[in-house]
Write a protein that holds these residues in place. Structure first.
Motif, PDB file in Angstrom:
ATOM      1  N   ILE A 211      15.668   1.214   5.857  1.00  0.00           N
ATOM      2  CA  ILE A 211      15.298  -0.110   6.344  1.00  0.00           C
ATOM      3  C   ILE A 211      13.800  -0.213   6.635  1.00  0.00           C
ATOM      4  O   ILE A 211      13.167   0.754   7.045  1.00  0.00           O
ATOM      5  CB  ILE A 211      16.093  -0.480   7.615  1.00  0.00           C
ATOM      6  CG1 ILE A 211      15.912   0.591   8.695  1.00  0.00           C
ATOM      7  CG2 ILE A 211      17.558  -0.681   7.305  1.00  0.00           C
ATOM      8  CD1 ILE A 211      16.550   0.266  10.030  1.00  0.00           C
ATOM      9  N   VAL A 212      13.271  -1.410   6.400  1.00  0.00           N
ATOM     10  CA  VAL A 212      11.892  -1.737   6.726  1.00  0.00           C
ATOM     11  C   VAL A 212      11.909  -3.124   7.354  1.00  0.00           C
ATOM     12  O   VAL A 212      12.614  -4.022   6.879  1.00  0.00           O
ATOM     13  CB  VAL A 212      10.994  -1.734   5.457  1.00  0.00           C
ATOM     14  CG1 VAL A 212       9.581  -2.199   5.784  1.00  0.00           C
ATOM     15  CG2 VAL A 212      10.977  -0.355   4.818  1.00  0.00           C
ATOM     16  N   ARG A 213      11.154  -3.289   8.435  1.00  0.00           N
ATOM     17  CA  ARG A 213      11.082  -4.606   9.075  1.00  0.00           C
ATOM     18  C   ARG A 213      10.682  -5.656   8.050  1.00  0.00           C
ATOM     19  O   ARG A 213       9.783  -5.434   7.234  1.00  0.00           O
ATOM     20  CB  ARG A 213      10.052  -4.587  10.207  1.00  0.00           C
ATOM     21  CG  ARG A 213      10.579  -3.982  11.471  1.00  0.00           C
ATOM     22  CD  ARG A 213       9.572  -4.027  12.579  1.00  0.00           C
ATOM     23  NE  ARG A 213       8.761  -5.240  12.534  1.00  0.00           N
ATOM     24  CZ  ARG A 213       7.945  -5.611  13.505  1.00  0.00           C
ATOM     25  NH1 ARG A 213       7.829  -4.882  14.582  1.00  0.00           N
ATOM     26  NH2 ARG A 213       7.235  -6.703  13.395  1.00  0.00           N
TER      27      ARG A 213
ATOM     28  N   LYS B  68       4.765  -3.569   1.191  1.00  0.00           N
ATOM     29  CA  LYS B  68       3.535  -2.825   1.458  1.00  0.00           C
ATOM     30  C   LYS B  68       3.680  -1.336   1.117  1.00  0.00           C
ATOM     31  O   LYS B  68       2.829  -0.538   1.477  1.00  0.00           O
ATOM     32  CB  LYS B  68       3.136  -2.994   2.916  1.00  0.00           C
ATOM     33  CG  LYS B  68       2.895  -4.451   3.296  1.00  0.00           C
ATOM     34  CD  LYS B  68       2.540  -4.592   4.738  1.00  0.00           C
ATOM     35  CE  LYS B  68       2.397  -6.012   5.219  1.00  0.00           C
ATOM     36  NZ  LYS B  68       1.893  -7.000   4.344  1.00  0.00           N
ATOM     37  N   GLY B  69       4.785  -0.957   0.456  1.00  0.00           N
ATOM     38  CA  GLY B  69       4.982   0.437   0.066  1.00  0.00           C
ATOM     39  C   GLY B  69       5.628   1.308   1.119  1.00  0.00           C
ATOM     40  O   GLY B  69       5.812   2.507   0.903  1.00  0.00           O
ATOM     41  N   ILE B  70       5.991   0.739   2.249  1.00  0.00           N
ATOM     42  CA  ILE B  70       6.575   1.528   3.330  1.00  0.00           C
ATOM     43  C   ILE B  70       7.934   2.095   2.918  1.00  0.00           C
ATOM     44  O   ILE B  70       8.231   3.263   3.156  1.00  0.00           O
ATOM     45  CB  ILE B  70       6.691   0.690   4.626  1.00  0.00           C
ATOM     46  CG1 ILE B  70       5.289   0.341   5.124  1.00  0.00           C
ATOM     47  CG2 ILE B  70       7.493   1.437   5.693  1.00  0.00           C
ATOM     48  CD1 ILE B  70       5.261  -0.704   6.223  1.00  0.00           C
ATOM     49  N   GLY B  71       8.765   1.278   2.282  1.00  0.00           N
ATOM     50  CA  GLY B  71      10.083   1.746   1.849  1.00  0.00           C
ATOM     51  C   GLY B  71       9.985   2.877   0.843  1.00  0.00           C
ATOM     52  O   GLY B  71      10.707   3.870   0.926  1.00  0.00           O
TER      53      GLY B  71
ATOM     54  N   THR C 276       7.740   6.463  -8.567  1.00  0.00           N
ATOM     55  CA  THR C 276       6.292   6.442  -8.741  1.00  0.00           C
ATOM     56  C   THR C 276       5.646   5.430  -7.812  1.00  0.00           C
ATOM     57  O   THR C 276       6.308   4.574  -7.223  1.00  0.00           O
ATOM     58  CB  THR C 276       5.936   6.063 -10.192  1.00  0.00           C
ATOM     59  OG1 THR C 276       6.348   4.717 -10.418  1.00  0.00           O
ATOM     60  CG2 THR C 276       6.602   6.999 -11.185  1.00  0.00           C
ATOM     61  N   ASP C 277       4.328   5.501  -7.716  1.00  0.00           N
ATOM     62  CA  ASP C 277       3.596   4.534  -6.897  1.00  0.00           C
ATOM     63  C   ASP C 277       3.710   3.127  -7.447  1.00  0.00           C
ATOM     64  O   ASP C 277       3.466   2.162  -6.754  1.00  0.00           O
ATOM     65  CB  ASP C 277       2.117   4.921  -6.806  1.00  0.00           C
ATOM     66  CG  ASP C 277       1.907   6.136  -5.935  1.00  0.00           C
ATOM     67  OD1 ASP C 277       2.759   6.385  -5.057  1.00  0.00           O
ATOM     68  OD2 ASP C 277       0.900   6.840  -6.117  1.00  0.00           O
ATOM     69  N   GLY C 278       4.129   2.996  -8.704  1.00  0.00           N
ATOM     70  CA  GLY C 278       4.333   1.677  -9.274  1.00  0.00           C
ATOM     71  C   GLY C 278       5.511   0.945  -8.652  1.00  0.00           C
ATOM     72  O   GLY C 278       5.711  -0.234  -8.860  1.00  0.00           O
ATOM     73  N   ASP C 279       6.295   1.632  -7.839  1.00  0.00           N
ATOM     74  CA  ASP C 279       7.458   1.047  -7.192  1.00  0.00           C
ATOM     75  C   ASP C 279       7.140   0.635  -5.756  1.00  0.00           C
ATOM     76  O   ASP C 279       7.978   0.708  -4.884  1.00  0.00           O
ATOM     77  CB  ASP C 279       8.629   2.042  -7.213  1.00  0.00           C
ATOM     78  CG  ASP C 279       9.042   2.386  -8.614  1.00  0.00           C
ATOM     79  OD1 ASP C 279       9.213   1.463  -9.412  1.00  0.00           O
ATOM     80  OD2 ASP C 279       9.170   3.577  -8.901  1.00  0.00           O
ATOM     81  N   ARG C 280       5.928   0.194  -5.524  1.00  0.00           N
ATOM     82  CA  ARG C 280       5.492  -0.163  -4.172  1.00  0.00           C
ATOM     83  C   ARG C 280       6.316  -1.289  -3.572  1.00  0.00           C
ATOM     84  O   ARG C 280       6.346  -1.446  -2.382  1.00  0.00           O
ATOM     85  CB  ARG C 280       4.012  -0.533  -4.170  1.00  0.00           C
ATOM     86  CG  ARG C 280       3.117   0.649  -4.467  1.00  0.00           C
ATOM     87  CD  ARG C 280       1.673   0.237  -4.384  1.00  0.00           C
ATOM     88  NE  ARG C 280       1.396  -0.391  -3.112  1.00  0.00           N
ATOM     89  CZ  ARG C 280       1.023   0.246  -2.003  1.00  0.00           C
ATOM     90  NH1 ARG C 280       0.884   1.529  -2.019  1.00  0.00           N
ATOM     91  NH2 ARG C 280       0.778  -0.416  -0.893  1.00  0.00           N
ATOM     92  N   THR C 281       7.003  -2.067  -4.402  1.00  0.00           N
ATOM     93  CA  THR C 281       7.803  -3.181  -3.888  1.00  0.00           C
ATOM     94  C   THR C 281       9.041  -2.697  -3.155  1.00  0.00           C
ATOM     95  O   THR C 281       9.769  -3.493  -2.585  1.00  0.00           O
ATOM     96  CB  THR C 281       8.228  -4.109  -5.031  1.00  0.00           C
ATOM     97  OG1 THR C 281       8.939  -3.359  -5.992  1.00  0.00           O
ATOM     98  CG2 THR C 281       7.047  -4.804  -5.642  1.00  0.00           C
ATOM     99  N   ALA C 282       9.288  -1.404  -3.154  1.00  0.00           N
ATOM    100  CA  ALA C 282      10.493  -0.879  -2.517  1.00  0.00           C
ATOM    101  C   ALA C 282      10.460  -1.034  -1.015  1.00  0.00           C
ATOM    102  O   ALA C 282      11.364  -0.590  -0.327  1.00  0.00           O
ATOM    103  CB  ALA C 282      10.698   0.591  -2.897  1.00  0.00           C
TER     104      ALA C 282
END
Length: 138
Positions: free
Chosen positions: A59-61, A67-70, A131-137
């Protein structure tokens, strides 16, 4: 959740910004030969016969998503795991479901919950290759 912390392989990771909790992920080892309860199908034999890491919460707020947190949380949770696979249950109606697929998670079954909607059961090979390309996670 307190009883969950005593499960084999239990791991919890958190993300904080300025001492404020903004995300978390946790799970535990699902031993070889076991699979999700009420699943409509078994995974392939290689997945079933291996230890798997079951991601139980990721989970991410809402105000911190995108922002790439997930992606960072799941990398921290799964990097270095001894299991060959990770698995999780995802609501097919959620935005996250598409993100999981883009990140390499693949659906192998569905399960029905006594308390909620049917869930897709997903698997990814470890070691993790998000990968870093999945920052939308998240």
């Amino acid at each position: 959740m307190l009883e969950d912390t005593s499960r084999a392989g239990f791991t919890l990771v958190t993300a904080r910004t300025n001492d404020q909790l903004v995300g978390a992920a946790f799970g535990w080892t699902m031993p070889a030969g076991t699979w999700w309860s009420r699943a409509d199908a078994q995974p392939s034999r290689d997945v079933l016969d291996a230890d798997k890491f079951a991601v139980m919460e990721w989970i991410v707020r809402p105000d911190r998503r995108g922002k790439g947190i997930g992606a960072q949380l799941i990398r921290r949770l799964l990097t270095g795991r001894p299991e060959s696979y990770a698995t999780l249950a995802s609501d097919p109606r959620s935005e996250a479901r598409e993100i999981y697929e883009r990140a390499g998670w693949r659906q192998v079954a569905r399960t029905t919950l006594t308390w909620g909607p049917a869930m897709d059961l997903l698997v990814i090979n470890l070691p993790l290759s998000i990968t870093d390309g999945d920052r939308t996670a998240g």
